[in-house]
Design a protein around this motif. Structure first.
Motif, short mmCIF file in Angstrom:
data_model
loop_
_atom_site.label_atom_id
_atom_site.label_comp_id
_atom_site.label_asym_id
_atom_site.label_seq_id
_atom_site.Cartn_x
_atom_site.Cartn_y
_atom_site.Cartn_z
N ASN A 180 -18.97 -7.02 0.07
CA ASN A 180 -19.61 -7.15 1.37
C ASN A 180 -18.58 -7.39 2.48
O ASN A 180 -18.69 -6.83 3.58
N TYR A 181 -17.57 -8.19 2.17
CA TYR A 181 -16.52 -8.45 3.16
C TYR A 181 -15.73 -7.17 3.44
O TYR A 181 -15.46 -6.85 4.61
N ALA A 182 -15.38 -6.46 2.38
CA ALA A 182 -14.62 -5.22 2.55
C ALA A 182 -15.39 -4.21 3.39
O ALA A 182 -14.84 -3.56 4.29
N LEU A 183 -16.68 -4.09 3.12
CA LEU A 183 -17.48 -3.13 3.88
C LEU A 183 -17.67 -3.57 5.33
O LEU A 183 -17.79 -2.73 6.23
N SER A 184 -17.67 -4.90 5.56
CA SER A 184 -17.78 -5.39 6.94
C SER A 184 -16.55 -5.01 7.76
O SER A 184 -16.63 -4.90 8.99
N LEU A 185 -15.42 -4.80 7.06
CA LEU A 185 -14.20 -4.34 7.73
C LEU A 185 -14.10 -2.82 7.75
O LEU A 185 -13.07 -2.28 8.15
N LYS A 186 -15.16 -2.17 7.29
CA LYS A 186 -15.22 -0.71 7.22
C LYS A 186 -14.14 -0.14 6.28
O LYS A 186 -13.57 0.94 6.52
N LEU A 242 -6.95 -12.30 -1.56
CA LEU A 242 -7.29 -10.89 -1.36
C LEU A 242 -7.99 -10.66 -0.03
O LEU A 242 -7.82 -9.59 0.58
N TYR A 243 -8.78 -11.62 0.42
CA TYR A 243 -9.47 -11.48 1.70
C TYR A 243 -8.44 -11.36 2.85
O TYR A 243 -8.58 -10.51 3.73
N LYS A 244 -7.43 -12.21 2.82
CA LYS A 244 -6.39 -12.17 3.85
C LYS A 244 -5.60 -10.87 3.76
O LYS A 244 -5.31 -10.23 4.80
N LEU A 245 -5.23 -10.47 2.54
CA LEU A 245 -4.44 -9.26 2.38
C LEU A 245 -5.18 -8.04 2.91
O LEU A 245 -4.61 -7.20 3.61
N LEU A 246 -6.47 -7.95 2.61
CA LEU A 246 -7.26 -6.82 3.09
C LEU A 246 -7.37 -6.84 4.61
O LEU A 246 -7.19 -5.81 5.28
N GLU A 305 -3.34 -4.00 10.63
CA GLU A 305 -2.11 -3.22 10.82
C GLU A 305 -2.38 -1.71 10.83
O GLU A 305 -1.46 -0.93 11.06
N GLN A 306 -3.62 -1.37 10.55
CA GLN A 306 -4.02 0.04 10.43
C GLN A 306 -3.18 0.76 9.38
O GLN A 306 -2.80 1.92 9.54
N ALA A 307 -2.89 0.02 8.30
CA ALA A 307 -2.12 0.59 7.20
C ALA A 307 -2.95 1.64 6.48
O ALA A 307 -4.19 1.57 6.45
N VAL A 308 -2.27 2.61 5.89
CA VAL A 308 -2.96 3.60 5.06
C VAL A 308 -3.19 2.96 3.70
O VAL A 308 -2.25 2.81 2.90
N LEU A 309 -4.42 2.56 3.45
CA LEU A 309 -4.74 1.86 2.21
C LEU A 309 -4.89 2.83 1.04
O LEU A 309 -5.28 3.99 1.23
N PRO A 310 -4.62 2.37 -0.16
CA PRO A 310 -4.94 3.18 -1.33
C PRO A 310 -6.45 3.36 -1.44
O PRO A 310 -7.23 2.58 -0.87
N LYS A 311 -6.87 4.38 -2.16
CA LYS A 311 -8.29 4.47 -2.53
C LYS A 311 -8.61 3.24 -3.38
O LYS A 311 -7.82 2.84 -4.24
N LEU A 312 -9.76 2.63 -3.12
CA LEU A 312 -10.13 1.40 -3.84
C LEU A 312 -11.42 1.60 -4.61
O LEU A 312 -12.41 2.11 -4.06
N LEU A 313 -11.40 1.21 -5.87
CA LEU A 313 -12.59 1.21 -6.72
C LEU A 313 -12.80 -0.20 -7.24
O LEU A 313 -11.88 -0.81 -7.79
N GLN A 314 -14.01 -0.72 -7.07
CA GLN A 314 -14.36 -2.04 -7.56
C GLN A 314 -15.59 -1.92 -8.45
O GLN A 314 -16.62 -1.38 -8.04
N PRO A 324 0.81 -1.23 0.00
CA PRO A 324 0.00 0.00 0.00
C PRO A 324 0.84 1.27 0.00
O PRO A 324 0.32 2.35 -0.32
N GLU A 325 2.13 1.15 0.32
CA GLU A 325 2.99 2.32 0.33
C GLU A 325 3.40 2.76 -1.07
O GLU A 325 3.94 3.86 -1.25
N LEU A 326 3.12 1.93 -2.09
CA LEU A 326 3.55 2.25 -3.46
C LEU A 326 2.47 2.94 -4.29
O LEU A 326 2.78 3.64 -5.25
N PHE A 327 1.19 2.71 -3.95
CA PHE A 327 0.09 3.20 -4.78
C PHE A 327 -0.92 3.97 -3.93
O PHE A 327 -1.26 3.57 -2.82
N SER A 328 -1.42 5.05 -4.49
CA SER A 328 -2.43 5.84 -3.78
C SER A 328 -3.85 5.47 -4.20
O SER A 328 -4.81 5.88 -3.55
N ALA A 329 -3.99 4.68 -5.29
CA ALA A 329 -5.33 4.27 -5.74
C ALA A 329 -5.20 2.98 -6.54
O ALA A 329 -4.22 2.75 -7.24
#
Length: 254
Positions: A217-223, A181-185, A191-200, A135-140
């Motif tokens: 739905n899984y991503a939104l359950s993790l807020k 992807l589920y584990k990575l997210l 880790e409270q990492a600063v995630l890139p903006k995500l568009l699906q 996530p440190e390499l990409f902002s979106a």
């Protein structure tokens, strides 16, 4: 726009490879000793495609010109953006070597806020895999009709004549691995990492639609701060031409 077809030997792949690049022809780039550095979208192809596919089936050159962004499109075979068990290390190539090479030979910015990744189908999976791994390499990052559940591919065994075991080896499940992807997210969120903006994005007639809804739905359950968009469309270039225009308008390019 300048259209570049670059052929070079990759130390990571230990063979010749090719990358297609769309480069804005800003007047500043033609002045001596310019300090202009371009924002860059790494655009990833699907399972049956190569680096040329977006220039052949979409208006990516026009969209990139309008937004003054460079677009880098590598070829990764059927690798699913993995370091293959019986094949080449395509994930390492795209994640590390390709970015370094592009920064060394083209006037591209190395700043996180100026780098983005997107793709369709296998490339949609690859885009989120890269963004969530580093996530440190990409902002979106944007996934279009992405293969969000890697276990579906594994369980299919042979997909369009290609055996998944050549990528992942003799395994029954990829759940909770670096390919999931589920584990990575979940890991990045914990880790409270600063995630890139995500568009699906996904078409409602796409055979991967259910997988996309489940991941959303899984991503939104993790807020997770995820922009999810669906609408009429199938797993084809008619939808992806529409979707890549949406991605270009969504990216923070201003």
């Amino acid at each position: 726009m300048a259209l570049l077809h670059m052929h070079f030997k990759s130390p990571t792949l230990v063979m010749q490879t090719n990358v297609t690049v769309v480069l804005p022809e800003s007047e500043q780039l033609f002045t001596s000793r310019t300090n202009t550095k371009l924002k860059t979208l790494y655009l990833l192809h699907g399972l049956s495609n190569d680096s040329s596919i977006y220039t052949r089936f979409t208006n990516i050159e026009r969209y990139a010109s309008n937004r003054n962004v460079a677009v880098v499109m590598p070829s990764v075979d059927h690798s699913f953006y993995a370091d293959m068990k019986y094949g080449h290390n395509y994930f390492s190539f795209v994640q590390k070597e390709l970015r370094t090479f592009m920064l060394n030979v083209l006037p591209l910015s190395d700043k996180r806020e100026d780098n983005f990744v997107a793709g369709h189908s296998m490339g949609g999976y690859g885009a989120f895999k890269l963004a969530l791994t580093n996530p440190e390499l990409f902002s979106a990052a944007a996934s279009l009709s992405g293969a969000m559940d890697i276990n579906r591919f594994l369980q299919d065994g042979v997909f369009n004549g290609f055996n998944a075991k050549s990528i992942f080896g003799e395994v029954d499940s990829l759940k909770d691995t670096e390919h999931d992807l589920y584990k990575l997210l979940k890991d990045r969120q914990s880790e409270q990492a600063v995630l890139p903006k995500l568009l699906q994005m996904c078409g409602t007639e796409d055979y991967l639609y259910e997988d996309n809804v489940n991941f959303k739905n899984y991503a939104l359950s993790l807020k997770t701060d995820l922009d999810y968009r669906e609408g009429p469309g199938d797993h084809n270039w008619e939808y992806w031409e529409y979707a890549i225009k949406e991605v270009m308008d969504w990216l923070p390019l201003d």
